[in-house]
Design a protein around this motif. Structure first.
Motif, PDB file in Angstrom:
ATOM      1  N   VAL A  28      38.558 -10.005 -15.025  1.00  0.00           N
ATOM      2  CA  VAL A  28      38.850  -8.598 -15.307  1.00  0.00           C
ATOM      3  C   VAL A  28      37.854  -8.071 -16.328  1.00  0.00           C
ATOM      4  O   VAL A  28      37.634  -8.697 -17.376  1.00  0.00           O
ATOM      5  CB  VAL A  28      40.279  -8.410 -15.878  1.00  0.00           C
ATOM      6  N   GLY A  29      37.258  -6.928 -16.036  1.00  0.00           N
ATOM      7  CA  GLY A  29      36.399  -6.268 -17.014  1.00  0.00           C
ATOM      8  C   GLY A  29      37.266  -5.551 -18.036  1.00  0.00           C
ATOM      9  O   GLY A  29      38.131  -4.752 -17.673  1.00  0.00           O
ATOM     10  N   ILE A  30      37.032  -5.843 -19.312  1.00  0.00           N
ATOM     11  CA  ILE A  30      37.856  -5.283 -20.388  1.00  0.00           C
ATOM     12  C   ILE A  30      37.082  -4.173 -21.099  1.00  0.00           C
ATOM     13  O   ILE A  30      36.009  -4.403 -21.665  1.00  0.00           O
ATOM     14  CB  ILE A  30      38.252  -6.372 -21.401  1.00  0.00           C
ATOM     15  N   SER A  31      37.655  -2.979 -21.084  1.00  0.00           N
ATOM     16  CA  SER A  31      36.955  -1.814 -21.633  1.00  0.00           C
ATOM     17  C   SER A  31      37.497  -1.355 -22.974  1.00  0.00           C
ATOM     18  O   SER A  31      36.864  -0.561 -23.660  1.00  0.00           O
ATOM     19  CB  SER A  31      37.070  -0.649 -20.643  1.00  0.00           C
ATOM     20  N   ARG A 120      28.019  -3.490 -14.165  1.00  0.00           N
ATOM     21  CA  ARG A 120      29.210  -4.245 -14.585  1.00  0.00           C
ATOM     22  C   ARG A 120      29.867  -4.923 -13.388  1.00  0.00           C
ATOM     23  O   ARG A 120      30.290  -6.077 -13.472  1.00  0.00           O
ATOM     24  CB  ARG A 120      30.194  -3.302 -15.279  1.00  0.00           C
ATOM     25  N   MET A 121      29.965  -4.212 -12.272  1.00  0.00           N
ATOM     26  CA  MET A 121      30.553  -4.803 -11.071  1.00  0.00           C
ATOM     27  C   MET A 121      29.758  -6.038 -10.639  1.00  0.00           C
ATOM     28  O   MET A 121      30.338  -7.086 -10.315  1.00  0.00           O
ATOM     29  CB  MET A 121      30.577  -3.766  -9.944  1.00  0.00           C
ATOM     30  N   TYR A 153      31.480   1.418  -5.557  1.00  0.00           N
ATOM     31  CA  TYR A 153      30.767   0.150  -5.728  1.00  0.00           C
ATOM     32  C   TYR A 153      30.445  -0.145  -7.195  1.00  0.00           C
ATOM     33  O   TYR A 153      29.577  -0.954  -7.504  1.00  0.00           O
ATOM     34  CB  TYR A 153      29.491   0.089  -4.866  1.00  0.00           C
ATOM     35  N   GLY A 154      31.199   0.503  -8.092  1.00  0.00           N
ATOM     36  CA  GLY A 154      31.136   0.187  -9.517  1.00  0.00           C
ATOM     37  C   GLY A 154      32.493  -0.376  -9.889  1.00  0.00           C
ATOM     38  O   GLY A 154      32.879  -1.444  -9.444  1.00  0.00           O
ATOM     39  N   ASP A 155      33.276   0.389 -10.665  1.00  0.00           N
ATOM     40  CA  ASP A 155      34.639  -0.049 -10.957  1.00  0.00           C
ATOM     41  C   ASP A 155      35.520   0.047  -9.722  1.00  0.00           C
ATOM     42  O   ASP A 155      36.632  -0.496  -9.693  1.00  0.00           O
ATOM     43  CB  ASP A 155      35.243   0.742 -12.123  1.00  0.00           C
ATOM     44  N   GLY A 156      35.008   0.687  -8.659  1.00  0.00           N
ATOM     45  CA  GLY A 156      35.735   0.711  -7.393  1.00  0.00           C
ATOM     46  C   GLY A 156      35.445  -0.504  -6.528  1.00  0.00           C
ATOM     47  O   GLY A 156      36.084  -0.695  -5.488  1.00  0.00           O
TER      48      GLY A 156
END
Length: 262
Positions: A28-31, A120-121, A153-156
């Motif tokens: 999981v990317g943590i923002s 990031r993805m 195609y990023g956070d999606g």
């Protein structure tokens, strides 16, 4: 909403999905925001490997501090949680030196913001492939299926979306139940993609509470002539974004070739 039962349902769904996919857990990317905090906590609750990844690109100190606070709390609560940080600032800056410089275009800032999300993805999928994990999406229902407030195609770009059937207010209820740090619960939602202080409401022109209302009105078949004043303004914002961002929400169009041409 029966928050405890919703949490239990999502946790079981995550665990079953990972088991059936024969993977060991999630990345999981943590923002430092509410959605990634709730998603990562739900993943941790499964008991499966949960890798929290910080991916700063010129990130505001407040966002980094909230992300660190959340990860520290998760690691104290769950033995299956680990963390890593990949500072992509230099990668992003190098990218800008190798693409054509079109500083006069009004779209360059948005294009570069979306580039941040796609870098990031790519990094999350690197770790997913390395450790046999699934990339857990952090989008909520309003963002993913209402106004399309995410980068294609990023956070999606994810493997599964545990909170995409929940509107923002429901995500906040889950956050409180899951004991997400108060600093995150109280922070203004922001995608942090522009390197300044703008938040989601600044970009969209409406709050999440307003967008939830508009989403509900559209689902009930209401139209713009049913409203006046601020409600009309919000409804127009919602329906415009919903319309122009449909390309993010529907399957990729495939050109079907007639059999007699093949």
């Amino acid at each position: 909403m029966d928050t405890p039962k919703v949490a239990e349902h999502i946790i079981k769904w995550l665990k079953d999905y990972a088991t059936n996919a024969k993977v060991s857990g999630f990345v999981v990317g943590i923002s430092g925001g509410i959605d990634s905090a709730v998603t990562s906590t739900l993943c941790a609750e499964t008991g499966l490997t949960t890798l929290c990844v910080e991916l700063p690109i010129h990130q505001a100190t407040s966002q980094v501090n909230r992300a660190n606070e959340h990860i520290k709390q998760l690691k104290e609560r769950f033995k299956n949680v680990s963390e890593t940080e990949v500072n992509l600032t230099s990668t992003f800056e190098n990218f800008k030196t190798v693409v054509p410089q079109i500083t006069s275009s009004p779209k360059v800032d948005l294009a570069l913001a979306n580039t941040r999300a796609r870098l990031r993805m790519t990094t999350l999928y690197y770790f997913a492939g390395l450790h046999g994990l699934l990339v857990a999406g952090t989008g909520n229902k309003v963002e993913d299926f209402g106004v399309g407030f995410f980068t294609k195609y990023g956070d999606g770009g994810v493997d599964l979306s545990p909170i995409a059937n929940l509107v923002k207010s429901e995500v906040y209820k889950l956050a409180e139940y899951l004991e997400v740090p108060t600093s995150i619960q109280k922070a203004q939602p922001t995608d942090g993609l522009f390197g300044d202080s703008r938040n989601d409401e600044d970009q969209i022109g409406a709050s999440y509470d307003e967008l939830e209302w508009a989403m509900d009105m559209q689902e009930k078949g209401k139209i713009s002539t049913d409203f006046t004043g601020r409600k009309l303004e919000v409804y127009k914002i919602y329906t415009r974004l919903n319309r122009i961002n449909q390309h993010k929400m529907i399957p990729i169009p495939v050109c079907e070739i007639p059999k007699d041409l093949k």
